[in-house]
Enzyme design. Structure first.
Site, PDB file in Angstrom:
ATOM      1  N   LYS A   1      -5.095   8.403  -3.608  1.00  0.00           N
ATOM      2  CA  LYS A   1      -4.713   8.538  -2.314  1.00  0.00           C
ATOM      3  C   LYS A   1      -5.605   9.092  -1.738  1.00  0.00           C
ATOM      4  O   LYS A   1      -6.536   9.944  -2.057  1.00  0.00           O
ATOM      5  CB  LYS A   1      -3.440   9.547  -2.580  1.00  0.00           C
ATOM      6  CG  LYS A   1      -2.198   8.983  -3.062  1.00  0.00           C
ATOM      7  CD  LYS A   1      -1.607   7.676  -2.142  1.00  0.00           C
ATOM      8  CE  LYS A   1      -0.471   7.160  -2.972  1.00  0.00           C
ATOM      9  NZ  LYS A   1       0.221   6.417  -2.248  1.00  0.00           N
TER      10      LYS A   1
ATOM     11  N   GLU B   1      -5.621   0.663   1.255  1.00  0.00           N
ATOM     12  CA  GLU B   1      -4.102   0.189   1.629  1.00  0.00           C
ATOM     13  C   GLU B   1      -3.774   0.944   2.664  1.00  0.00           C
ATOM     14  O   GLU B   1      -3.894   2.230   2.666  1.00  0.00           O
ATOM     15  CB  GLU B   1      -3.341   0.630   0.365  1.00  0.00           C
ATOM     16  CG  GLU B   1      -1.949   0.329   0.289  1.00  0.00           C
ATOM     17  CD  GLU B   1      -1.265   0.723  -1.074  1.00  0.00           C
ATOM     18  OE1 GLU B   1       0.128   0.750  -1.144  1.00  0.00           O
ATOM     19  OE2 GLU B   1      -1.897   0.462  -2.269  1.00  0.00           O
TER      20      GLU B   1
ATOM     21  N   GLU C   1       4.399  -2.251   2.175  1.00  0.00           N
ATOM     22  CA  GLU C   1       5.415  -1.881   1.246  1.00  0.00           C
ATOM     23  C   GLU C   1       6.621  -1.306   1.828  1.00  0.00           C
ATOM     24  O   GLU C   1       7.617  -1.495   1.134  1.00  0.00           O
ATOM     25  CB  GLU C   1       4.900  -0.643   0.367  1.00  0.00           C
ATOM     26  CG  GLU C   1       4.722   0.754   1.337  1.00  0.00           C
ATOM     27  CD  GLU C   1       3.999   1.934   0.491  1.00  0.00           C
ATOM     28  OE1 GLU C   1       4.727   2.935   0.288  1.00  0.00           O
ATOM     29  OE2 GLU C   1       2.955   1.640   0.212  1.00  0.00           O
TER      30      GLU C   1
ATOM     31  N   HIS D   1       4.417  -3.137  -4.607  1.00  0.00           N
ATOM     32  CA  HIS D   1       4.390  -1.873  -4.704  1.00  0.00           C
ATOM     33  C   HIS D   1       5.506  -1.477  -5.329  1.00  0.00           C
ATOM     34  O   HIS D   1       6.686  -1.948  -5.087  1.00  0.00           O
ATOM     35  CB  HIS D   1       4.477  -1.346  -3.292  1.00  0.00           C
ATOM     36  CG  HIS D   1       4.722   0.147  -3.172  1.00  0.00           C
ATOM     37  ND1 HIS D   1       6.094   0.865  -3.126  1.00  0.00           N
ATOM     38  CD2 HIS D   1       3.639   1.223  -2.887  1.00  0.00           C
ATOM     39  CE1 HIS D   1       5.662   2.156  -3.069  1.00  0.00           C
ATOM     40  NE2 HIS D   1       4.436   2.373  -2.893  1.00  0.00           N
TER      41      HIS D   1
END
Length: 372
Positions: free
Chosen positions: A158, A214, A240, A290
């Site tokens: 992340k 992403e 997602e 996802h």
């Protein structure tokens, strides 16, 4: 195949140490499973996500009474009705009815869908990188090291939840540890604007092991995504939270992403999810699902990837990886399925072909008290 019984299994686990992403910290993990049984004794399992209180009340007052007495083979009509009330519940019901039909025919889910094209599917280790520890970077590196030792060759980390400088310091440390031998994706959870996202490119240009960036921007900024895709030297992925195939069309038609990432939990049923995967093939791009929220939804994503045609005839043996949650979460292992060297073999038994850990389900069953 008349539905005779519906049992619910709401589960909750309070995290001893919160972790999170650019959207904030998670203090608990929850899971809502249910089992539908027909008059002849055939069972099918479903899974959905939402506040447990909302789901339990909705099931007992509306979903269960509606399902009882229905024919499991009327899946399309049942799912279309339920999605008017709760889209995610409809997806879970579509899972359960799919399994019932497959079992009744003596088939696996993949065989019901026409047969799998591959026996194993790659998965990537998915991290929630942030914690409230002062040494959160070292903590993140420790978790990554554990997954590499476990055999994962692809990771997702992340960004977007700290300053750009802090995040880049973190990822530089990650890359130093990986030595460009492990593939890496970065997920910003729609936290940047285009100019900030572009500041990563000076690093991307140096790294040959990048999988994708992403959701750097809010997903409705299609024009910005198209321009960013033309600027960055690595693929852009996202989608997602999009529910319907039609919601992916602007991204695909305008060439705004390289990889779409539908989540079966957010789709309008199993059939709608598979329709989105096929749409990626029509446009000739990749689809890497996802699946962070549940073990059963991840299994159905693996089934769908096993049945999905290759994205390119130039690489017809390859298939895109599926997300695998490696954070502390007892529900990840509630099904007897785990990766080996970064891949998962597709079960071959009837229905979903794997067993449930009923002891774990009993242990973490939600007692109905407030949890937030």
């Amino acid at each position: 195949m008349r539905i005779e019984k519906v049992e619910t299994f709401p589960m909750l686990y309070q995290l001893p140490q919160p972790y999170g992403d650019a959207n904030g910290y998670k203090k608990y993990r929850s899971c809502y499973l249910f089992r539908i049984t027909t008059k002849s004794g055939v069972e099918g399992w479903g899974e959905c996500i939402d506040w447990l209180t909302t789901l339990e009340k909705g099931f007992q007052s509306r979903i269960v009474p509606y399902l009882l007495g229905k024919e499991a083979t009327d899946r399309t009509q049942i799912v279309n009705t339920i999605k008017k009330w709760h889209q995610r519940v409809a997806t879970g019901v579509s899972m359960a009815l799919t399994e019932i039909v497959a079992k009744s025919a003596g088939l696996s889910v993949c065989d019901l869908w026409g047969g799998k094209l591959r026996e194993i599917i790659p998965v990537y280790a998915s991290f929630q990188s942030y914690s409230n520890k002062e040494d959160w970077i070292q903590h993140s590196l420790h978790l990554i090291e554990q997954s590499i030792t476990a055999g994962f060759t692809q990771l997702k980390v992340k960004i977007g939840g700290r300053t750009l400088q802090e995040d880049q310091t973190h990822i530089l440390s990650v890359q130093s540890m990986l030595e460009e031998k492990i593939q890496l994706a970065l997920d910003a959870n729609q936290s940047y604007d285009a100019s900030t996202a572009r500041q990563w490119n000076r690093l991307f240009e140096r790294w040959p092991n990048m999988l994708w960036l992403e959701e750097p921007l809010p997903m409705d900024r299609v024009a910005d995504y198209k321009l960013l895709r033309a600027t960055l030297t690595i693929p852009i992925a996202g989608g997602e939270n999009l529910q319907k195939s039609a919601e992916f069309l602007p991204l695909l038609k305008d060439g705004a992403v390289d990889i779409i990432q539908p989540d079966i939990m957010h789709a309008t049923g199993v059939d709608g999810y598979r329709e989105t995967l096929q749409l990626s093939r029509i446009f000739g791009i990749k689809s890497s699902p996802h699946t962070f929220d549940g073990a059963l939804s991840r299994l159905y994503a693996l089934f769908a990837q096993a049945c999905l045609p290759p994205w390119s005839k130039m690489n017809d043996d390859a298939i895109e990886p599926v997300e695998w949650d490696v954070m502390e979460n007892p529900f990840t292992s509630i099904l007897s399925l785990k990766p080996l060297n970064g891949c998962v073999p597709i079960p071959t038994g009837t229905g979903i072909g794997v067993e449930w850990d009923m002891e774990k389900m009993d242990k973490y069953r939600w007692d109905g008290t407030s949890y937030y």
